[in-house]
Design an enzyme around this catalytic site. Structure first.
Site, PDB file in Angstrom:
ATOM      1  N   VAL A 124       1.551  -4.045   4.256  1.00  0.00           N
ATOM      2  CA  VAL A 124       1.021  -5.342   4.384  1.00  0.00           C
ATOM      3  C   VAL A 124       2.659  -6.036   4.503  1.00  0.00           C
ATOM      4  O   VAL A 124       2.609  -7.473   4.460  1.00  0.00           O
ATOM      5  CB  VAL A 124      -0.183  -5.947   3.601  1.00  0.00           C
ATOM      6  CG1 VAL A 124      -1.216  -5.528   4.625  1.00  0.00           C
ATOM      7  CG2 VAL A 124       0.122  -6.369   2.654  1.00  0.00           C
ATOM      8  N   TYR A 147      -2.935  -2.884 -10.671  1.00  0.00           N
ATOM      9  CA  TYR A 147      -3.351  -2.879  -8.914  1.00  0.00           C
ATOM     10  C   TYR A 147      -2.340  -3.263  -8.591  1.00  0.00           C
ATOM     11  O   TYR A 147      -0.838  -3.222  -7.781  1.00  0.00           O
ATOM     12  CB  TYR A 147      -4.268  -2.364  -8.410  1.00  0.00           C
ATOM     13  CG  TYR A 147      -4.880  -2.608  -7.061  1.00  0.00           C
ATOM     14  CD1 TYR A 147      -4.360  -1.130  -6.757  1.00  0.00           C
ATOM     15  CD2 TYR A 147      -4.741  -3.748  -6.244  1.00  0.00           C
ATOM     16  CE1 TYR A 147      -4.075  -1.102  -5.015  1.00  0.00           C
ATOM     17  CE2 TYR A 147      -4.602  -3.474  -4.671  1.00  0.00           C
ATOM     18  CZ  TYR A 147      -4.765  -1.921  -4.286  1.00  0.00           C
ATOM     19  OH  TYR A 147      -3.903  -2.163  -2.932  1.00  0.00           O
ATOM     20  N   SER A 156       0.452  -1.178   0.528  1.00  0.00           N
ATOM     21  CA  SER A 156       0.257  -0.469   0.125  1.00  0.00           C
ATOM     22  C   SER A 156       0.967   1.457  -0.030  1.00  0.00           C
ATOM     23  O   SER A 156       0.008   2.348  -0.047  1.00  0.00           O
ATOM     24  CB  SER A 156      -0.450  -0.591   1.363  1.00  0.00           C
ATOM     25  OG  SER A 156      -1.734  -0.687   1.093  1.00  0.00           O
ATOM     26  N   TYR A 204      -3.866   3.236   7.740  1.00  0.00           N
ATOM     27  CA  TYR A 204      -5.800   3.415   8.237  1.00  0.00           C
ATOM     28  C   TYR A 204      -6.399   3.446   8.328  1.00  0.00           C
ATOM     29  O   TYR A 204      -6.308   4.501   9.149  1.00  0.00           O
ATOM     30  CB  TYR A 204      -5.925   1.710   7.436  1.00  0.00           C
ATOM     31  CG  TYR A 204      -5.067   0.987   6.718  1.00  0.00           C
ATOM     32  CD1 TYR A 204      -4.834   0.871   5.128  1.00  0.00           C
ATOM     33  CD2 TYR A 204      -3.720   0.236   6.931  1.00  0.00           C
ATOM     34  CE1 TYR A 204      -4.873   0.779   4.140  1.00  0.00           C
ATOM     35  CE2 TYR A 204      -2.842  -0.580   5.922  1.00  0.00           C
ATOM     36  CZ  TYR A 204      -3.418   0.062   4.294  1.00  0.00           C
ATOM     37  OH  TYR A 204      -2.678   0.219   3.551  1.00  0.00           O
ATOM     38  N   LYS A 232       0.347   3.614  -2.608  1.00  0.00           N
ATOM     39  CA  LYS A 232      -0.711   4.712  -3.030  1.00  0.00           C
ATOM     40  C   LYS A 232      -0.756   5.940  -3.257  1.00  0.00           C
ATOM     41  O   LYS A 232      -1.109   6.054  -4.320  1.00  0.00           O
ATOM     42  CB  LYS A 232      -2.235   4.453  -1.365  1.00  0.00           C
ATOM     43  CG  LYS A 232      -2.696   2.613  -2.109  1.00  0.00           C
ATOM     44  CD  LYS A 232      -3.658   2.157  -0.654  1.00  0.00           C
ATOM     45  CE  LYS A 232      -3.845   0.786  -1.301  1.00  0.00           C
ATOM     46  NZ  LYS A 232      -4.481   0.247   0.094  1.00  0.00           N
TER      47      LYS A 232
HETATM   48  N1  GLN Z   1      -1.841  -5.387  -1.519  1.00  0.00           N
HETATM   49  C1  GLN Z   1      -2.502  -5.399  -0.369  1.00  0.00           C
HETATM   50  C2  GLN Z   1      -3.931  -5.212  -1.157  1.00  0.00           C
HETATM   51  O1  GLN Z   1      -4.580  -4.105  -1.923  1.00  0.00           O
HETATM   52  C3  GLN Z   1      -2.617  -4.114  -0.430  1.00  0.00           C
HETATM   53  C4  GLN Z   1      -2.285  -3.569   1.551  1.00  0.00           C
HETATM   54  C5  GLN Z   1      -2.018  -2.962   2.171  1.00  0.00           C
HETATM   55  O2  GLN Z   1      -0.843  -3.131   1.930  1.00  0.00           O
HETATM   56  N2  GLN Z   1      -2.632  -2.750   3.033  1.00  0.00           N
HETATM   57  O3  GLN Z   1      -4.493  -5.837  -0.037  1.00  0.00           O
END
Ligand code: GLN
Length: 306
Positions: A260, A190, A61, A242, A64
């Site tokens: 993650v 993505y 993420s 988050y 993003k």
């Molecule tokens: N690729 C992961 C997902 O879409 C990214 C989520 C994350 O890093 N929190 O679930």
């Protein structure tokens, strides 16, 4: 910059045992939960690092904010804001609970999955492959070193094969007319974006450009418009971690983005970028020891912007 990184690292090491590796992307389960690394890069170019700083991990993420930057560069603020919101909750002030709200683009936040998938469709390119390569090129530009930014094809394939929840979210976006393109192509972009990999130094370098008004460390020539850096930092402050963003604001108090894969990129405006890696996560999907380490650093170096 004087700080006892080794001591802080030792103090945080026990926390690596309290977190969990994510299992919903099978390739991430192969990580070593004992890893812990940190790199600080000041806006005037001083770099200090400790621990497992050279270990590559997928940024997940943390891509993003880079997706958002690419969308801003390609479309400008007004067009991006017409497609995705900037609110942390997207709920009115008297909401009790929402069970089935109509999907409204202004309720999408670019720092959570659905919003980020919508942002993929805003990137310019004649194919989704080209869009992804433009994003990769921007990531390399921000990191200032091409070789430090790679793509982990194993992680990409793993998430593409198992990412059914994201697939469901993307089809919902299509159902509500928020994306028009082929859903599988948007998702492919993505998943590839989430599989971009780097190390703590790479994250610190990207964070430093956001901290340094769009300029590389030690430079005063912006490589991205300073107002876009400010836009992204504002969103990172309210939603970069988050539903743990409020707790993070209280404990650390700087714009930051987690993934993650175990990375955290922190932005200390006008002072430094910080890259952290520790793959064992807390219940909200944020690096557990990494957050603790940032809390100690924030206290020691008085980093909180609040
Ligand atoms: N690729 C992961 C997902 O879409 C990214 C989520 C994350 O890093 N929190 O679930």
């Amino acid at each position: 910059m004087s700080v006892h990184l080794e001591e802080m690292l030792a103090a945080c090491k026990p926390y690596t045992q309290q977190g969990q590796l994510p299992s919903y992307i099978p390739a991430l389960k192969k990580g070593d939960p004992k890893h812990l690394g940190v790199c600080l890069l000041s806006c005037d170019g001083q770099l200090i690092q400790a621990g497992d700083c050279g270990v590559q991990f997928s940024i997940q993420s943390i891509v993003k904010p880079i997706l958002l930057l690419q969308a801003l560069l390609d479309n400008g603020v007004d067009a991006v804001r017409a497609h995705v919101g900037v609110e942390a909750t997207g709920k009115p002030f008297d909401a009790i609970n929402y069970t089935d709200q109509v999907l409204d683009s202004q309720h999408l936040n670019p720092m959570v999955n659905m919003g980020a998938i919508a942002v993929c469709s805003l990137i310019r390119g004649s194919s989704y492959q080209e869009r992804f390569h433009r994003l990769l090129a921007l990531t390399r530009l921000l990191a200032g070193e091409d070789a430090r930014i790679q793509v982990n094809e194993d992680v990409y394939r793993s998430e593409k094969a198992s990412g059914n929840k994201n697939r469901a979210l993307a089809y919902l976006l299509k159902t509500y007319g928020i994306i028009q393109d082929d859903v599988e192509e948007v998702l492919d972009c993505y998943f590839h974006a989430c599989a971009i990999s780097t190390d703590c130094v790479g994250l610190a370098r990207i964070g430093c450009v956001l901290a340094n008004k769009g300029c590389q460390p030690g430079s005063q020539d912006p490589i991205i418009p300073p107002e876009y850096a400010r836009f992204v930092n504002a969103i990172l402050t309210t939603c970069g971690m988050y539903d743990g963003s409020g707790d993070f604001a209280v404990r650390v108090g700087v714009p930051a983005k987690s993934g993650v894969g175990g990375g955290i990129m922190a932005v200390v405006p006008s002072r430094m970028g910080i890259g952290i890696f520790s793959p064992a996560l807390d219940a909200k999907g944020n690096s557990l020891a990494g957050t603790r380490l940032l809390e100690l650093l924030s206290r020691e170096l008085n980093l909180s912007i609040f």
